[in-house]
Design an enzyme around this catalytic site. Structure first.
Site, mmCIF file in Angstrom:
data_model
loop_
_atom_site.group_PDB
_atom_site.id
_atom_site.type_symbol
_atom_site.label_atom_id
_atom_site.label_comp_id
_atom_site.label_asym_id
_atom_site.label_seq_id
_atom_site.Cartn_x
_atom_site.Cartn_y
_atom_site.Cartn_z
ATOM 1 N N ARG A 194 0.848 -1.196 0.000
ATOM 2 C CA ARG A 194 0.000 0.000 0.000
ATOM 3 C C ARG A 194 0.882 1.243 0.000
ATOM 4 O O ARG A 194 0.609 2.214 -0.688
ATOM 5 C CB ARG A 194 -0.927 -0.008 1.210
ATOM 6 C CG ARG A 194 -2.165 -0.849 1.042
ATOM 7 C CD ARG A 194 -1.875 -2.269 0.629
ATOM 8 N NE ARG A 194 -3.049 -3.080 0.448
ATOM 9 C CZ ARG A 194 -3.621 -3.797 1.416
ATOM 10 N NH1 ARG A 194 -3.111 -3.820 2.627
ATOM 11 N NH2 ARG A 194 -4.688 -4.510 1.158
ATOM 12 N N ASP A 223 0.275 -7.179 -2.875
ATOM 13 C CA ASP A 223 -1.130 -6.940 -2.556
ATOM 14 C C ASP A 223 -1.763 -6.267 -3.770
ATOM 15 O O ASP A 223 -1.095 -6.078 -4.792
ATOM 16 C CB ASP A 223 -1.274 -6.096 -1.278
ATOM 17 C CG ASP A 223 -2.534 -6.474 -0.507
ATOM 18 O OD1 ASP A 223 -3.625 -6.409 -1.099
ATOM 19 O OD2 ASP A 223 -2.431 -6.837 0.671
ATOM 20 N N HIS A 284 -6.371 -10.476 -3.190
ATOM 21 C CA HIS A 284 -5.414 -9.369 -3.059
ATOM 22 C C HIS A 284 -4.357 -9.437 -4.153
ATOM 23 O O HIS A 284 -3.167 -9.214 -3.918
ATOM 24 C CB HIS A 284 -4.748 -9.379 -1.676
ATOM 25 C CG HIS A 284 -5.676 -8.934 -0.580
ATOM 26 N ND1 HIS A 284 -6.095 -7.634 -0.442
ATOM 27 C CD2 HIS A 284 -6.269 -9.618 0.416
ATOM 28 C CE1 HIS A 284 -6.917 -7.543 0.594
ATOM 29 N NE2 HIS A 284 -7.037 -8.734 1.123
ATOM 30 N N ASP A 347 -6.356 -14.385 2.606
ATOM 31 C CA ASP A 347 -7.418 -13.676 3.315
ATOM 32 C C ASP A 347 -8.332 -12.930 2.352
ATOM 33 O O ASP A 347 -7.942 -12.622 1.225
ATOM 34 C CB ASP A 347 -6.807 -12.662 4.302
ATOM 35 C CG ASP A 347 -5.881 -11.675 3.597
ATOM 36 O OD1 ASP A 347 -5.105 -12.121 2.732
ATOM 37 O OD2 ASP A 347 -5.947 -10.470 3.887
ATOM 38 N N GLU A 348 -9.539 -12.654 2.841
ATOM 39 C CA GLU A 348 -10.485 -11.757 2.175
ATOM 40 C C GLU A 348 -10.665 -12.043 0.686
ATOM 41 O O GLU A 348 -10.621 -11.133 -0.135
ATOM 42 C CB GLU A 348 -10.039 -10.293 2.375
ATOM 43 C CG GLU A 348 -9.962 -9.911 3.827
ATOM 44 C CD GLU A 348 -9.619 -8.446 4.049
ATOM 45 O OE1 GLU A 348 -10.403 -7.766 4.722
ATOM 46 O OE2 GLU A 348 -8.565 -7.980 3.557
ATOM 47 N N TRP A 415 -6.183 -13.463 12.553
ATOM 48 C CA TRP A 415 -6.380 -12.000 12.562
ATOM 49 C C TRP A 415 -7.820 -11.642 12.868
ATOM 50 O O TRP A 415 -8.126 -10.503 13.185
ATOM 51 C CB TRP A 415 -5.950 -11.382 11.238
ATOM 52 C CG TRP A 415 -6.869 -11.595 10.071
ATOM 53 C CD1 TRP A 415 -6.957 -12.710 9.293
ATOM 54 C CD2 TRP A 415 -7.822 -10.675 9.539
ATOM 55 N NE1 TRP A 415 -7.900 -12.544 8.316
ATOM 56 C CE2 TRP A 415 -8.448 -11.302 8.439
ATOM 57 C CE3 TRP A 415 -8.193 -9.374 9.880
ATOM 58 C CZ2 TRP A 415 -9.441 -10.669 7.678
ATOM 59 C CZ3 TRP A 415 -9.189 -8.746 9.116
ATOM 60 C CH2 TRP A 415 -9.797 -9.398 8.033
ATOM 61 N N TRP A 477 -0.400 -2.688 8.577
ATOM 62 C CA TRP A 477 -0.923 -2.491 7.220
ATOM 63 C C TRP A 477 -0.725 -1.030 6.887
ATOM 64 O O TRP A 477 -0.837 -0.163 7.757
ATOM 65 C CB TRP A 477 -2.399 -2.891 7.169
ATOM 66 C CG TRP A 477 -2.588 -4.329 7.506
ATOM 67 C CD1 TRP A 477 -2.957 -4.853 8.713
ATOM 68 C CD2 TRP A 477 -2.369 -5.450 6.642
ATOM 69 N NE1 TRP A 477 -2.989 -6.217 8.651
ATOM 70 C CE2 TRP A 477 -2.637 -6.610 7.388
ATOM 71 C CE3 TRP A 477 -1.976 -5.594 5.310
ATOM 72 C CZ2 TRP A 477 -2.523 -7.897 6.842
ATOM 73 C CZ3 TRP A 477 -1.868 -6.866 4.772
ATOM 74 C CH2 TRP A 477 -2.134 -7.993 5.532
ATOM 75 N N GLU A 479 -2.113 1.221 4.545
ATOM 76 C CA GLU A 479 -2.980 2.165 3.833
ATOM 77 C C GLU A 479 -2.748 3.578 4.345
ATOM 78 O O GLU A 479 -2.765 4.539 3.593
ATOM 79 C CB GLU A 479 -4.456 1.805 4.022
ATOM 80 C CG GLU A 479 -4.888 0.547 3.301
ATOM 81 C CD GLU A 479 -4.770 -0.678 4.176
ATOM 82 O OE1 GLU A 479 -4.006 -0.635 5.178
ATOM 83 O OE2 GLU A 479 -5.428 -1.690 3.883
HETATM 84 C C1 ACM Z 1 -5.985 -9.105 6.968
HETATM 85 O O1 ACM Z 1 -5.970 -8.140 7.745
HETATM 86 N N1 ACM Z 1 -6.759 -9.088 5.906
HETATM 87 C C2 ACM Z 1 -5.180 -10.284 7.182
#
Ligand code: ACM
Ligand code: ZN
Length: 766
Positions: A194, A223, A284, A347-348, A415, A477, A479
């Site tokens: 990011r 990502d 991602h 993830d996600e 997480w 993270w 961002e």
């Molecule tokens: C995460 O925070 N998506 C691992």
């Protein structure tokens, strides 16, 4: 994280959730422990008094520490003896060099212990992985460990006993320490996608981690918003995938060459830190898909997104080519990283994308997989088998469990919370706990004290499955973390986390706070722009005071000595620019750019506030359907003259979900208008689209409306860029009206089952 498929549980929700988890604790247990710790501290304090006021401020607190009598006086020419093997000699040279750097005193490394007053020794009778014993008497310093890892941690503890100032005869307090870590896995994660962090920044962080006895650097290298590792076989990954164009039109990015990565890995290994690479898959992956569109189900070209999400671009798990690509990438990754572990993210993943793909559905049928979660599970285990065949162990975020049948040898990084951990434990997986240690959570929401006072490892289910808990990790993270403000998000909070990871009995907040504050001078000497303990660096609030037609910018500062230098023409503020402390009032439109400085150092990126003139400044707006409560700024939001940024969560935007924007402004008396400008945010990754059209209408009685113009628009659900669109009505001759109405119909149908949004920040009338 932490970007957002926001509306289906995005960053803010998640932050709240995590904070919730972090404050939940058993008060009784905490109280008992701290009482016990206080009694111990009393005894220690007594010992300290005997030892001529020597202060021991080691973080993380050693497990056993007894003060001795007197001090060891460092002087020029003192010899440091270490075993003859290369690693032990390196550690001794590291000690010699840091003594020089910290005290200015030259010492000498030798192999023969006879004349040496500082001795490093390997002794197999010291029990425990990474354990060491450090003994300082007025005559001698010895560090003993059963292996080189322990030896190195002993050296790091000794460094923390050195005085900070250069003095003629630095004194090291006599002490006897017997120490070993609570957990083998003591990690810090940096997201370099990011925002990109240069190699020197990474090395500095590794130095700090090592100083505080973290031993894992989890490098989140890929990502949606950027691919940051050179892969020789796929040059487009960095030629295209490492760069994005921001909403301001500027190119942003960067990547690490393989040479740089080898350099960082070696640098970290010297300092007892293992680097674990993370290559995100199958979600991602927008940056990779931008470089190689054939990786996605649709194969459609996409650009590297600049918004903090891009969830709909995922790897197609049904095409054989995806696996060929990933295995080739992982082969190069494994050649660079000797770590026995490879992190695959996982993830996600918006699983729904695979529902519409023939290749994915064919695979599901062939292997009798249970829907899209089954496909995810198949993918994860297939990559896991590949890594196992190369002698590596797979790590992934806890969604890795969602397909069922996860290989019990895989390591799950938790997480989301205890339920996910329980699922991992039930499946026999080892875990790394990350949820309570997220450092992208603002400092005021997860303070130093919050982090210290709660020991999440005491909670069920972690306490009940201690044998499967490898340790923890603190992710940053990025961002909202850049090389300018990342230090402040990491420190001092990592000190509290280091202590949980190292010492199960360290629960005395007051004792810790003294030691943590004692680190500040050292951190400052390492050029670390450490942050406040419980506030953000600066929190801005901008509002219009309608009665005075004045804008007020309020800044809540994290430090009293922070100066907010600003300009009014959008140029970069310097130390020479005017400055304010808490409040800045403005009576005229301006582009205010504010940069916080602490001393000569800027503490975070500058903040820009666009204030514009508006004929309806401060006039109330009424809506047929009010905006959603999370994105609703009250009746003055659209007329306050404050423009939003391209971040939908910046507090400047009103948002309507699955409904039209229908706004009426009462101008109080018939008024001549020449133009109306309505601003919309477009961020398809966050499901924010343009309306289908915008109609401008006028009325004298708020009942019968006359249409001035309807501007048709083309909302593009497949768009990838974030931008602000002005939709303008111009009158050829001024129009006199009492009421003005703007109607903007929403996209009209859900996308992948998700209703889309309209975001507007201002209706500017002239
Ligand atoms: C995460 O925070 N998506 C691992
Ligand atoms: Zn597919």
């Amino acid at each position: 994280m932490a970007h957002g498929g926001l509306f289906i549980g995005g960053p803010r929700l998640r932050v709240l959730m995590l904070v919730g988890a972090a404050v939940r604790r058993d008060e009784g247990v905490v109280w008992m422990r701290s009482t016990f710790a206080k009694a111990l501290l009393g005894i220690l304090l007594l010992a300290c008094a005997v030892a001529a006021h020597a202060q021991i401020d080691i973080v993380p607190e050693p497990q056993h520490l007894v003060m001795g009598q007197g001090v060891f006086a460092l002087s020029r020419g003192i010899r440091i003896a270490a075993p003859a093997d290369a690693r032990a000699q390196w550690i001794a040279a590291f000690l010699r060099d840091t003594i020089m750097a910290q005290t200015g005193i030259a010492t000498e490394v030798v192999t023969a212990p006879a004349s040496a007053r500082i001795a490093l020794r390997i002794d197999r009778s010291i029990h425990g992985d990474e354990a060491y014993r450090l003994s300082v008497t007025p005559q001698q310093i010895t560090i003993v460990a059963s292996d080189d890892r322990g030896l190195f941690w002993g050296v790091q503890s000794l460094r923390q006993l050195l005085p900070l100032q250069h003095v003629a005869r630095p004194a090291i307090p006599a002490v006897d320490i017997a120490d070993a870590p609570r957990f083998p896995w003591r990690g810090v994660m940096l997201d370099v996608s990011r925002h990109f962090y240069p190699v020197d920044f990474i090395k500095k962080q590794i130095d700090l981690m090592s100083y505080y006895k973290f031993d894992v650097f989890h490098w989140h290298l890929t990502d949606d918003q950027g691919w940051r590792i050179q892969i020789r076989r796929y040059p487009e990954l960095t030629r295209i995938g490492a760069w994005r164009t921001g909403p301001d039109g500027r190119r942003y990015g960067g990547f690490y060459t393989q040479k740089q990565i080898r350099e960082v890995v070696a640098y970290a290994r010297d300092r007892n830190v293992m680097v674990v690479p993370e290559i995100e898959m199958p979600g991602h992956t927008s940056a990779a898909i931008a470089a190689y569109p054939e990786l996605s189900c649709s194969g459609k070209p996409v650009s590297v997104p600049s918004a903090w999400s891009g969830f709909r671009n995922v790897d197609c798990v049904g095409k054989p080519g995806t696996y060929t690509f990933l295995e080739n990438v992982l082969d190069e990754v494994m050649a660079l990283f000797p770590s026995p572990y490879v992190h695959i993210g996982s993830d996600e993943v918006p699983l729904g994308v695979w529902a519409d793909c023939t290749a994915c559905q064919r695979l599901a049928k062939e292997h009798a997989l249970q829907g899209e979660p089954g496909l995810h599970g198949y993918f994860v285990n297939r990559i896991g088998r590949f890594l196992t065949s190369k002698g590596r162990t797979m790590i992934g975020w806890d969604e890795m469990l969602e397909g069922g049948h996860l290989d019990p040898n895989a390591i799950v990084e938790v997480w989301q919370g205890p339920d996910d951990a329980s699922e991992a434990f039930a499946n026999g997986n080892r875990i790394i706990l990350a949820a309570p240690f997220y450092l992208d959570t603002p400092i005021n929401d997860r303070t130093l004290q919050d982090l210290y006072r709660t020991d999440p490892f005491d909670d069920p289910p972690y306490a009940q499955h201690a044998n499967l808990v490898l340790g923890g990790e603190a992710p940053l993270w990025s961002e909202r973390a850049t090389p300018l403000n990342a230090d402040a998000r990491l420190y001092p909070r990592l000190l509290a986390i280091a202590e949980h990871f190292w010492n199960p009995d360290a629960h005395d907040w007051k004792n810790f706070l003294v030691r943590a504050r004692a680190q500040e001078a050292w951190l400052a000497a390492q050029q670390v722009a450490y942050g406040p303990e419980d506030k953000d660096i600066v929190d801005y609030d901008v509002h219009l005071v309608p009665a005075y037609r004045r804008w007020r910018i309020r800044a809540a500062r994290g430090y009293d000595d922070l100066d907010l230098h600003y300009t009014l023409d959008g140029s970069r503020p310097t130390l020479e620019s005017p400055w304010f402390e808490d409040v800045l009032d403005l009576y005229a439109p301006a582009t205010v750019r504010i940069a916080p400085f602490r001393g000569a150092r800027q503490s975070q990126a500058s903040h820009v506030v666009h204030l514009v003139q508006n004929l309806v400044l401060g006039d109330s707006v009424t809506f047929a359907t009010p905006p959603a409560w999370r994105y609703s700024g009250g009746p003055l939001r659209l007329t306050n003259g404050i423009l939003g940024s391209s971040h939908f969560y910046d507090g400047s935007w009103d948002g309507w979900r699955g409904t039209d924007m229908d706004a009426v402004i009462d101008l109080k008396q018939p008024t001549a208008i020449r133009s109306v400008d309505v601003r919309f945010l477009v961020a398809p990754g966050n499901w924010i689209l343009l309306p289908r059209s915008v109609s401008f209408e006028v009325s004298d009685d708020d009942k019968t409306w006359k249409s001035l113009q309807t501007v048709p628009l083309s909302p593009d659900p497949d768009g990838t860029s974030t931008y602000i669109r002005d939709v303008v009505f111009h009158a050829d001759t001024p129009i006199t009206t009492r009421y003005l109405r703007v109607v903007a119909p929403w996209y009209g149908s859900p996308l992948f089952g998700v209703k889309t949004w309209i975001f507007s920040d201002q209706i500017i009338v002239r």
